[in-house]
Structure formats: structure tokens, C-alpha cells
Design a protein around this motif. Structure first.
Motif: not given
Length: 164
Positions: A85-86, A134-147
Motif C-alpha cells: 500500500a505504501v 492511494a495508500l488508504v484505498i489500497v489498504l481498504a480494498a485489500a481488507a475488503v478482498a480479504t474479508s
């Protein structure tokens, strides 16, 4: 993704990417509006850059974010990676500024002016906002995809379970 989902052709976690990229663009536009209003700054400071330079810079940054999210969600198993994400935030920041310099060079036909525009853009509050979002959205998208790939059954209402 469970075996049952694979058999029935259920989408994998990649479906998160387009929605997250659209959300990213919306957040960037919103943040740019607030920064411009509160700080009394123009997003594109060079009047010779043309009217499409700013929107095209955002599109390039959004494509970087889309690529990063697709890359994250195609990994098996899907996991939230802060380092990725960074990296996505840094690449979006860099893509925003460099593409601004390229688009300004095309519009103004002056290389030195375009290089100065790129440096000014990279050090401004708008490009920093592009990177942080971008950092926030990539983290959030990965969290949603993980869940969404946890292998848990789909939630059901009491009347859908067969017995009340």
C-alpha cells in the motif's frame, strides 16, 4: 474462495478493484475541492498546461491504484500488505507529478517549463493527497478482498435457513 464458489463461477476478490478505483477518483476530486477552497490554491498552477492536464493526471494516478489493487487481490492467499500500500501511494504520487510534467510539455511545448511544473506539482499538497489516498484505498480494498475470501457461508435471513 471456497470450492463451491469456484464450481459455480463466483467472482474472486478482483471485483473489488474497479469499485475501489472509482472510489479513489471520487475521494481525490473531493479532497482537491476542499484543499483548493480552503487554501485558495489552484490544482494546476500553469495556465499554459491546458484544461485536460489536471484530469489526465488524476486518471494516471487512478490507473496506478487500479493496478496495485488488482495485484494485491490476485495474490493467493489474499492478505493486507502495508508495504504494498505504501508502494502504491508512492507510485501514485510519482505518476501524478511526472504525468503532469509530460502533459504540460505536450500542451506548452516547453521542456524546461514542464520540468518545473512537475517538480512544483510533486511538492504541492495535491500530489501528497493523491499518494495518501492511494495508500488508504489500497489498504481498504485489500481488507475488503480479504474479508470476502474467508470461506464463511453467506449470511441468511431466518426464513432462508429452512426452519424457524
Amino acid at each position: 474462495m471456497t470450492d463451491r464458489e469456484r464450481e459455480h463461477g463466483a467472482p474472486g476478490p478482483w471485483w473489488v478493484a474497479p469499485f475501489a478505483a472509482i472510489t479513489y477518483v471520487a475521494l481525490v476530486v473531493c479532497a482537491f475541492g476542499f484543499i483548493s477552497l480552503l487554501a485558495d490554491l489552484d490544482v494546476v498552477t500553469d495556465p499554459d498546461a491546458g484544461p485536460l492536464t489536471g484530469p489526465l493526471m488524476v486518471v494516471v494516478a487512478a490507473l496506478v491504484v487500479l493496478w496495485a489493487i488488482i495485484r494485491e487481490t490476485r495474490r493467493t492467499p489474499v492478505r493486507v500488505s502495508v508495504g504494498s500500500a505504501v508502494l502504491a501511494g508512492l507510485l501514485a504520487w510519482l505518476a501524478y507529478g511526472v504525468s503532469g510534467g509530460i502533459f504540460d510539455a505536450v500542451a506548452s511545448r516547453d521542456g524546461a517549463d514542464a520540468a518545473a511544473f512537475a517538480v512544483t506539482t510533486l511538492t504541492g499538497p495535491f500530489s501528497v493527497t493523491v499518494g495518501v489516498l492511494a495508500l488508504v484505498i489500497v489498504l481498504a480494498a485489500a481488507a475488503v478482498a480479504t474479508s470476502s475470501t474467508g470461506g464463511r457461508p453467506t449470511p441468511r435471513w431466518p426464513w432462508e435457513r429452512g426452519g424457524i
